[in-house]
Design an enzyme around this catalytic site. Sequence first.
Site, PDB file in Angstrom:
ATOM      1  N   GLU B  48       0.918  -1.277   0.012  1.00  0.00           N
ATOM      2  CA  GLU B  48       0.091  -0.142  -0.084  1.00  0.00           C
ATOM      3  C   GLU B  48       1.084   1.183   0.117  1.00  0.00           C
ATOM      4  OE1 GLU B  48      -0.571  -2.565   1.942  1.00  0.00           O
ATOM      5  OE2 GLU B  48      -2.795  -3.270   1.844  1.00  0.00           O
ATOM      6  N   PHE B 110     -11.049  -7.561  13.822  1.00  0.00           N
ATOM      7  CA  PHE B 110     -10.090  -7.835  12.827  1.00  0.00           C
ATOM      8  C   PHE B 110      -9.717  -6.751  11.886  1.00  0.00           C
ATOM      9  CE2 PHE B 110      -8.877 -10.116   8.688  1.00  0.00           C
ATOM     10  CZ  PHE B 110      -7.739 -10.562   9.208  1.00  0.00           C
ATOM     11  N   GLN B 111      -8.351  -6.498  11.570  1.00  0.00           N
ATOM     12  CA  GLN B 111      -8.123  -5.293  10.748  1.00  0.00           C
ATOM     13  C   GLN B 111      -8.667  -4.105  11.076  1.00  0.00           C
ATOM     14  OE1 GLN B 111      -8.327  -7.157   6.640  1.00  0.00           O
ATOM     15  NE2 GLN B 111      -6.264  -7.649   6.746  1.00  0.00           N
ATOM     16  N   LYS B 160     -17.218  -0.804   6.277  1.00  0.00           N
ATOM     17  CA  LYS B 160     -17.927  -1.871   4.952  1.00  0.00           C
ATOM     18  C   LYS B 160     -19.235  -1.826   5.011  1.00  0.00           C
ATOM     19  CE  LYS B 160     -17.303  -6.431   3.465  1.00  0.00           C
ATOM     20  NZ  LYS B 160     -16.669  -7.917   3.772  1.00  0.00           N
ATOM     21  N   MET B 475      24.222   9.318   2.487  1.00  0.00           N
ATOM     22  CA  MET B 475      24.100  10.439   3.016  1.00  0.00           C
ATOM     23  C   MET B 475      24.482  10.213   4.634  1.00  0.00           C
ATOM     24  SD  MET B 475      23.934  13.757   2.583  1.00  0.00           S
ATOM     25  CE  MET B 475      22.819  14.366   1.311  1.00  0.00           C
TER      26      MET B 475
END
Lengths: 165, 574
Positions: B48, B110-111, B160, B475
Amino acid sequence: MKRTIISLLLENESGALSRVAGLFSARGYNIESLTVAPTDDDSLSRMTIVTDGSDSIIEQITKQLNKLIEVVKLIDLTEGEHIARELMLVKVVAANNDQREEVKRLNDIFRGRIIDVTDSTYTLEMTGTSAKVEAFMDTLAKIEIVEVVRSGISGIGRGKRALKI
Amino acid sequence: MTGADILIRCLQDERIELIFGYPGGAALHIYDALYRQDKIKHILVRHEQGAAHAADGYARSTGKPGVVLVTSGPGVTNTVTGIATAYMDSIPMVIITAQVSSNLIGDDAFQEVDTVGITRPCVKHNFLVKEVGELALAMKKAFYIATSGRPGPVVVDVPKDVTNQSAAYHYPQRINMRSYQPSRKGHRKQMARGVELLLKAERPMIYTGGGAVLGEAQKPLRELVELLGFPCTSTLMGLGAIAASDRHFLGMLGMHGTYESNMAMHECDVMLVVGARFDDRVTGELEKFSPNARIVQIDIDPSSIGKNVAVEIPIVGNCNEVLAQMASMVAARCDEIQRTAVAQWWQQIERWKALKSLDYASSDEVIKPQYVVQKMMEVTAGEAFVTSDVGQHQMWAAQYYGFEQPRRWINSGGLGTMGFGLPAAIGVQLAHPQATVACITGDASIIMCIQELSTCKQYDLPLKIISLNNRYMGMVRQWQEFFYDRRYSHSYMDALPDFIALAESFGHVGMRVEQPGEVDKVLREAFAIKDRLVFVDVITDPTENVYPMIAAGKGHHEMHLNPGQGDDAERELA
């Protein structure tokens, strides 16, 4: 450093308060007190924030607050004539006659109200400027304070000065 | 219509053609709605974070909002780095995040993650849509907020169940929010005061930033510079607003800016600031910053004005509109410009330029990274879109690739996100299918989002990845060399993969260059391949440092120049 009272109107939406609080913690600004409640227009909440900082920090605070999408309008109350008040509820030990008399006398002097009485405690309500509320608290400390609840400051401009949309 | 269909329809009505995302449980209704239409193309990334950076690259290179679609929980947390990257650089994006069903919110389902809470500090605004009837309005607001005023990412979190409920579809054409009314036009009196000051300037300097690019200000900016004949510089984010080849352009300023830019910033008497925010990498030590300058600052965000540096004449507005007005005011009074004083000022600037602060010691034995960028510019005729990751290679790209146009230089300036370059290049290539898109990266950065090579294969994206491989986090190593007595604590990249085999395993072309003499040939070969991704692993000098440099706590006038090149006596003057 300048103590500043900022009044603001914000959309009465869930999450708006946390945006304001988050802004202060994320950018390291001080909050002395913060109060918020709905207004006569139930789509709006009014918030009073007491903070301190240099002129440039106060300017940044007001700009950053204005930048929050939910903030509709704000003013720096301390820039003009204003009234600021705070409510304190204080419960003190008042178990014998001497204590009860002393608490009542002090309460009268400060024009507070006794709002709850038990065998061993008095609960007092006091409204005033922060200085008055603090002076009252100091005075009561000689007796024995059980607990103190302060509302934080609510402020309003004097006369025609108003924060409305 | 169901919430999921409404969501997709909103995107269609916003004329969104491309979105970047990754499905998951809470997002399944939305993905189903996506399947049942063909107007919006969905690009499936491999992580993602890649979706957010790709949408960001799309937005930076086009000016249109980038759109991301991810699922709840880890889908969101993986996106956060990309959202913060866009936020720091004011990039317009709308990120649609699925959420667990309303009745589960707050139950540690969940999630589940508090998306609105987690993203709050790094978005311009965010919404949790609790009713399907509010969805279209929230989407409208999201696009309006993301693309107006100072742009930024906006998150729309959709449970959802909301995506499965039905409501009538109504998408408002216009929207007016009482609490959000960004101003575009500058204050006339302030602009006049600004012009007045510019006409009095004897040692003027124009300093432009990302706002000049985001505000599409290149045309009036170039006009104004030409009219005034003033020197100008740019931040890392503003490169391209003024053409690199413009005779007024002194190169980038700041920590790794040119000597002439920084000296001119330090010595100027009047500074015109266009869409820049006095970042610490730009100003050096604030107390030493430009001690004699009277400052005119144009910015669309009032909170960017006077934040770090006191400004005499603030002008709040869109850079394009304000500059256009100021240019026409100047055009009417060109005879008042202090030509003689400004000519003397240019002479001084030429003396600073003569130090050639971007010179470096060339080599026949090891490949100098600066040389690779210069060659790359030659091979691409300076016309490529160039993305980068973060570190030494990013600075070299900014220093040695001359950008003639805005929106060609795509990098994470504010947040400094390693891993940005490859996914951002995906977004750029999809937005400009015919263009040459190159990602200048390093061996450390490229690994951070390497999985997106798979996305590139799926969509046949012919990117050119030029990896300046010095086997270090360059760097970090450079700072350890300078400031930590060469204690190279965890800045080496041991056990690097065989990048050629790696690229080939994803179905791409891999090339390696180890000799300076081969750089030109290999780059030409790589860029000549128009239909495939080419990964060029360039083995560069591991000891090379980025110069010039302003160390922490130093001012613009206290630069270190490259010790490997040039006249030492003159350099000590610096």
